[in-house]
Design an enzyme around this catalytic site. Structure first.
Site, PDB file in Angstrom:
ATOM      1  N   ARG A   1       0.842  -1.183   0.000  1.00 30.60           N
ATOM      2  CA  ARG A   1       0.000   0.000   0.000  1.00 30.60           C
ATOM      3  C   ARG A   1       0.888   1.248   0.000  1.00 30.60           C
ATOM      4  NH1 ARG A   1      -5.121  -0.291   3.580  1.00 30.60           N
ATOM      5  NH2 ARG A   1      -3.956  -2.026   4.446  1.00 30.60           N
TER       6      ARG A   1
ATOM      7  N   THR B   1      -4.799  -0.792  -4.501  1.00 33.06           N
ATOM      8  CA  THR B   1      -5.590  -1.797  -5.229  1.00 33.06           C
ATOM      9  C   THR B   1      -7.091  -1.570  -5.057  1.00 33.06           C
ATOM     10  OG1 THR B   1      -5.428  -3.283  -3.352  1.00 33.06           O
ATOM     11  CG2 THR B   1      -3.791  -3.541  -5.093  1.00 33.06           C
ATOM     12  N   LYS B   2      -7.447  -0.521  -4.334  1.00 34.44           N
ATOM     13  CA  LYS B   2      -8.884  -0.188  -4.246  1.00 34.44           C
ATOM     14  C   LYS B   2      -9.209   0.974  -5.191  1.00 34.44           C
ATOM     15  CE  LYS B   2      -9.883  -2.257   0.145  1.00 34.44           C
ATOM     16  NZ  LYS B   2      -9.968  -2.092   1.580  1.00 34.44           N
TER      17      LYS B   2
ATOM     18  N   PHE C   1      -4.016 -12.237   3.265  1.00 34.09           N
ATOM     19  CA  PHE C   1      -4.940 -11.263   3.835  1.00 34.09           C
ATOM     20  C   PHE C   1      -5.918 -11.980   4.749  1.00 34.09           C
ATOM     21  CE2 PHE C   1      -4.214  -8.867  -0.269  1.00 34.09           C
ATOM     22  CZ  PHE C   1      -3.457  -7.867   0.326  1.00 34.09           C
TER      23      PHE C   1
ATOM     24  N   ARG D   1     -13.121  -8.942  -1.713  1.00 34.20           N
ATOM     25  CA  ARG D   1     -13.645  -7.575  -1.541  1.00 34.20           C
ATOM     26  C   ARG D   1     -12.933  -6.597  -2.457  1.00 34.20           C
ATOM     27  NH1 ARG D   1     -13.925  -9.336   3.767  1.00 34.20           N
ATOM     28  NH2 ARG D   1     -11.923  -8.454   4.388  1.00 34.20           N
TER      29      ARG D   1
ATOM     30  N   LYS E   1      -9.271 -13.750  12.194  1.00 26.65           N
ATOM     31  CA  LYS E   1      -7.905 -13.301  11.923  1.00 26.65           C
ATOM     32  C   LYS E   1      -6.978 -14.089  12.851  1.00 26.65           C
ATOM     33  CE  LYS E   1      -8.717  -8.724  10.190  1.00 26.65           C
ATOM     34  NZ  LYS E   1      -8.352  -7.310  10.225  1.00 26.65           N
ATOM     35  N   VAL E   2      -5.842 -14.442  12.347  1.00 28.25           N
ATOM     36  CA  VAL E   2      -4.968 -15.313  13.148  1.00 28.25           C
ATOM     37  C   VAL E   2      -3.518 -14.836  13.089  1.00 28.25           C
ATOM     38  CG1 VAL E   2      -4.028 -17.655  13.306  1.00 28.25           C
ATOM     39  CG2 VAL E   2      -6.462 -17.326  12.932  1.00 28.25           C
ATOM     40  N   TYR E   3      -2.886 -14.820  14.251  1.00 29.96           N
ATOM     41  CA  TYR E   3      -1.452 -14.560  14.348  1.00 29.96           C
ATOM     42  C   TYR E   3      -0.762 -15.801  14.916  1.00 29.96           C
ATOM     43  CZ  TYR E   3      -2.206  -9.612  13.374  1.00 29.96           C
ATOM     44  OH  TYR E   3      -2.525  -8.435  12.769  1.00 29.96           O
TER      45      TYR E   3
ATOM     46  N   ASP F   1       3.640 -19.118  11.798  1.00 35.75           N
ATOM     47  CA  ASP F   1       3.881 -18.214  10.670  1.00 35.75           C
ATOM     48  C   ASP F   1       4.898 -18.792   9.689  1.00 35.75           C
ATOM     49  OD1 ASP F   1       2.117 -16.235  11.307  1.00 35.75           O
ATOM     50  OD2 ASP F   1       3.541 -15.069  12.462  1.00 35.75           O
TER      51      ASP F   1
ATOM     52  N   GLY G   1      10.315 -38.883  20.666  1.00 35.37           N
ATOM     53  CA  GLY G   1      10.565 -40.162  20.011  1.00 35.37           C
ATOM     54  C   GLY G   1      10.664 -41.288  21.035  1.00 35.37           C
ATOM     55  N   GLY G   2      11.185 -42.400  20.608  1.00 35.98           N
ATOM     56  CA  GLY G   2      11.248 -43.566  21.489  1.00 35.98           C
ATOM     57  C   GLY G   2      12.484 -43.602  22.373  1.00 35.98           C
TER      58      GLY G   2
HETATM   59  N1  COA Z   1      -4.094  -1.140  -1.531  1.00 34.62           N
HETATM   60  C1  COA Z   1      -5.290  -0.958  -0.946  1.00 34.62           C
HETATM   61  N2  COA Z   1      -5.777  -1.757   0.035  1.00 34.62           N
HETATM   62  C2  COA Z   1      -4.992  -2.764   0.436  1.00 34.62           C
HETATM   63  C3  COA Z   1      -3.736  -3.028  -0.131  1.00 34.62           C
HETATM   64  C4  COA Z   1      -3.285  -2.159  -1.156  1.00 34.62           C
HETATM   65  N3  COA Z   1      -2.103  -2.309  -1.755  1.00 34.62           N
HETATM   66  N4  COA Z   1      -3.193  -4.087   0.469  1.00 34.62           N
HETATM   67  C5  COA Z   1      -4.081  -4.495   1.391  1.00 34.62           C
HETATM   68  N5  COA Z   1      -5.174  -3.707   1.372  1.00 34.62           N
HETATM   69  C6  COA Z   1      -6.360  -3.813   2.217  1.00 34.62           C
HETATM   70  C7  COA Z   1      -7.077  -5.134   2.071  1.00 34.62           C
HETATM   71  O1  COA Z   1      -7.830  -5.135   0.881  1.00 34.62           O
HETATM   72  C8  COA Z   1      -7.917  -5.151   3.338  1.00 34.62           C
HETATM   73  O2  COA Z   1      -9.058  -4.362   3.120  1.00 34.62           O
HETATM   74  P1  COA Z   1     -10.567  -4.788   3.576  1.00 34.62           P
HETATM   75  O3  COA Z   1     -10.454  -5.199   5.015  1.00 34.62           O
HETATM   76  O4  COA Z   1     -11.352  -3.560   3.363  1.00 34.62           O
HETATM   77  O5  COA Z   1     -10.975  -5.909   2.716  1.00 34.62           O
HETATM   78  C9  COA Z   1      -7.046  -4.353   4.325  1.00 34.62           C
HETATM   79  O6  COA Z   1      -6.001  -3.785   3.553  1.00 34.62           O
HETATM   80  C10 COA Z   1      -6.431  -5.078   5.492  1.00 34.62           C
HETATM   81  O7  COA Z   1      -6.066  -6.410   5.196  1.00 34.62           O
HETATM   82  P2  COA Z   1      -6.045  -7.493   6.378  1.00 34.62           P
HETATM   83  O8  COA Z   1      -5.456  -8.719   5.844  1.00 34.62           O
HETATM   84  O9  COA Z   1      -7.424  -7.600   6.958  1.00 34.62           O
HETATM   85  O10 COA Z   1      -5.024  -6.843   7.442  1.00 34.62           O
HETATM   86  P3  COA Z   1      -5.155  -6.769   9.026  1.00 34.62           P
HETATM   87  O11 COA Z   1      -3.976  -5.979   9.482  1.00 34.62           O
HETATM   88  O12 COA Z   1      -6.485  -6.251   9.443  1.00 34.62           O
HETATM   89  O13 COA Z   1      -5.032  -8.281   9.517  1.00 34.62           O
HETATM   90  C11 COA Z   1      -3.918 -10.418   9.710  1.00 34.62           C
HETATM   91  C12 COA Z   1      -3.782  -8.900   9.590  1.00 34.62           C
HETATM   92  C13 COA Z   1      -2.550 -11.024   9.629  1.00 34.62           C
HETATM   93  C14 COA Z   1      -4.577 -10.764  11.054  1.00 34.62           C
HETATM   94  C15 COA Z   1      -4.812 -10.937   8.570  1.00 34.62           C
HETATM   95  O14 COA Z   1      -4.288 -10.488   7.354  1.00 34.62           O
HETATM   96  C16 COA Z   1      -4.958 -12.453   8.548  1.00 34.62           C
HETATM   97  O15 COA Z   1      -5.686 -13.066   9.337  1.00 34.62           O
HETATM   98  N6  COA Z   1      -4.267 -13.107   7.597  1.00 34.62           N
HETATM   99  C17 COA Z   1      -4.338 -14.541   7.383  1.00 34.62           C
HETATM  100  C18 COA Z   1      -3.569 -15.289   8.421  1.00 34.62           C
HETATM  101  C19 COA Z   1      -2.125 -14.866   8.513  1.00 34.62           C
HETATM  102  O16 COA Z   1      -1.384 -14.861   7.562  1.00 34.62           O
HETATM  103  N7  COA Z   1      -1.707 -14.560   9.739  1.00 34.62           N
HETATM  104  C20 COA Z   1      -0.315 -14.467  10.069  1.00 34.62           C
HETATM  105  C21 COA Z   1       0.236 -13.163   9.983  1.00 34.62           C
HETATM  106  S1  COA Z   1       1.957 -13.329  10.319  1.00 34.62           S
END
Ligand code: COA
Length: 415
Positions: free
Chosen positions: A38, A74-75, A97, A104, A136-138, A168, A247-248
């Site tokens: 972004r 990308t929006k 994402f 979306r 969402k998962v970390y 991760d 292990g064993g």
């Molecule tokens: N231009 C415009 N918008 C962009 C963009 C760009 N270049 N790149 C990303 N975005 C937008 C996305 O479209 C999204 O928009 P929306 O929510 O309106 O659809 C937004 O940015 C945020 O993306 P998101 O993935 O929801 O980020 P987050 O910070 O809210 O969540 C995570 C982060 C990691 C929790 C989430 O991405 C997730 O659960 N990912 C899958 C599991 C994962 O990989 N987790 C491990 C991370 S180490």
């Protein structure tokens, strides 16, 4: 010399840790990885855990080597057109994402297929289809949901997460394998496909031995190599096993010389059955080699605590490196507990490229972990991570945009 993935173009829509680990590996194998970020902000890790103000963090630089960075909104309608051009030019789109974000944005699987039927779309998600798929998962969420936390730690303490980023980086590795497999299948079918690596699944795959133990426990009610045996109790689920081996061959972490002041003066010691007599000789308990209470693995199982305490009396008289040297002479498996400082300074890891020093224009020199997978015909050269948007003009030109068009898109805020 060429690289294994020469000619493969990756549209890298990843951020944070899981996705970037995957695309970094692909870049090290020779793929052209174009990271879409972004404008203005970029991958959130650029600014997380910073050690130098206004400089890309180590968190970011250590996960994004050998990539190019382009900034696209990308929006934005025109930004979407640029993304469409990239989809048509690339072989693989990798994203992690939150669930539904790509849809979306307007890039459903069907739309991507229309644009490029050969495109492989690879995703990391927290969970596969089911009750938690929208979450969402970390890292640590995955460690907890994948069975690692409930089986890690000591019996009398709470669940513990591990330092290894199995949620991760572990899932990134799984995804990378899925991608190269899909690329291989594409050579036969000519078609792309979707690749999904869910973090819960990835962690569970690495905890396979614990699901093995769950079934053993259900059948027998007891697991003799666990520290709970013979004096503790077993419940319905696999307990935390402390430092017992999965292990064993029974193993435990033992103190070495200096443990009073050095938190890492320890060694992992495995009482492997074929070298039992040698272990007895090394620690000065020759009589255990023939004593029926100690001579066989089955006889030793109820006495492991006492046995490891006796071995520890010996290891405490040696540094972990002295113990390692002596034990390895007799093929007794053991491992010194190495600190990150010791690992960073280890010359052999530098020599193999597992630890690499990289130069960065704003940060200067720093250490990173290089490619842990070595291919004899595709050597890895680790190059620095890109600055935010460093390659936007270059990639746009490769897509056929003229300098005037690039400038107009920039003014419009699309790139
Ligand atoms: N231009 C415009 N918008 C962009 C963009 C760009 N270049 N790149 C990303 N975005 C937008 C996305 O479209 C999204 O928009 P929306 O929510 O309106 O659809 C937004 O940015 C945020 O993306 P998101 O993935 O929801 O980020 P987050 O910070 O809210 O969540 C995570 C982060 C990691 C929790 C989430 O991405 C997730 O659960 N990912 C899958 C599991 C994962 O990989 N987790 C491990 C991370 S180490």
């Amino acid at each position: 010399m060429g690289k294994a993935l020469d000619g493969v173009r990756i549209l890298d829509f990843t951020h944070v840790q899981s996705g970037p680990t995957c695309t970094q590996l692909l870049a090290w194998f020779g793929a052209d990885v174009i990271k879409v970020e972004r404008a203005g902000a970029g991958d959130i890790t650029r600014e997380q855990l910073r050690d130098i103000p206004d400089v890309d963090s180590l968190y970011f630089t250590m996960l994004n080597h050998n990539k190019r960075s382009v900034t696209i909104d990308t929006k934005h309608p025109e930004g979407k057109q640029v993304l469409e051009a990239l989809i048509q030019k690339c072989d693989v789109l990798v994203e992690n994402f939150a669930p539904g974000a790509l849809d979306r944005m307007g890039f459903t699987w069907e739309r991507i297929q229309e644009l490029n039927p050969r495109m492989i779309v690879a995703s990391v998600k927290g969970f596969g289809p089911g009750p938690y798929e929208d979450c969402k998962v970390y890292e640590n969420v995955a460690q907890c949901a994948g069975g690692a936390a409930s089986t890690t730690g000591f019996d009398d303490g709470p669940p513990v997460v591990t330092g290894a980023q199995i949620g991760d980086s572990g899932t990134g590795l799984h995804l990378a394998l899925g991608i190269v497999t899909a690329l291989y299948q594409r050579t036969q079918t000519g078609r792309g496909q979707r690749v999904l690596a869910a973090m819960q699944d990835g962690v569970l795959n690495l905890c396979r031995v614990k699901l093995r133990d769950q079934q053993r426990l259900e059948r027998t009610g007891v697991m003799k190599e666990y520290p709970q045996y013979p004096n503790g109790t077993f419940g319905e689920a696999v307990p935390r096993a402390g430092n017992a081996s999965g292990g064993g061959q029974p193993g435990w972490i033992l103190k070495c010389k200096g443990w009073e002041t050095d938190p890492n003066a320890y060694i992992y010691f495995i009482t492997q059955a074929p070298v039992w007599v040698k272990i007895c000789n090394v620690i000065g308990k020759e009589e255990w080699a023939t004593d029926p209470d100690y001579a066989t693995p089955a006889a030793r199982l109820p006495r492991l605590k006492e046995i490891f305490a006796e071995i520890e009396r010996w290891t405490m008289t040696k540094t972990k490196f002295e113990a390692m040297q002596i034990l390895n002479k007799y093929d007794i498996p053991c491992g010194p507990i190495l600190s990150m400082k010791e690992i960073a300074e280890e010359p052999s890891l530098r020599k193999t490229g597992t630890i690499v020093e990289v130069d960065h224009p704003t940060r200067g020199k720093y250490l990173t972990v290089g490619n842990p997978i070595k291919l004899s015909d595709s050597p890895t050269e680790v190059t620095r991570s890109p600055l935010l948007g460093e390659h936007t003009d270059e990639v746009m030109a490769e897509l056929g945009y003229s300098p005037e068009q690039i400038s107009a898109l920039r003014t419009a805020g699309a790139i």
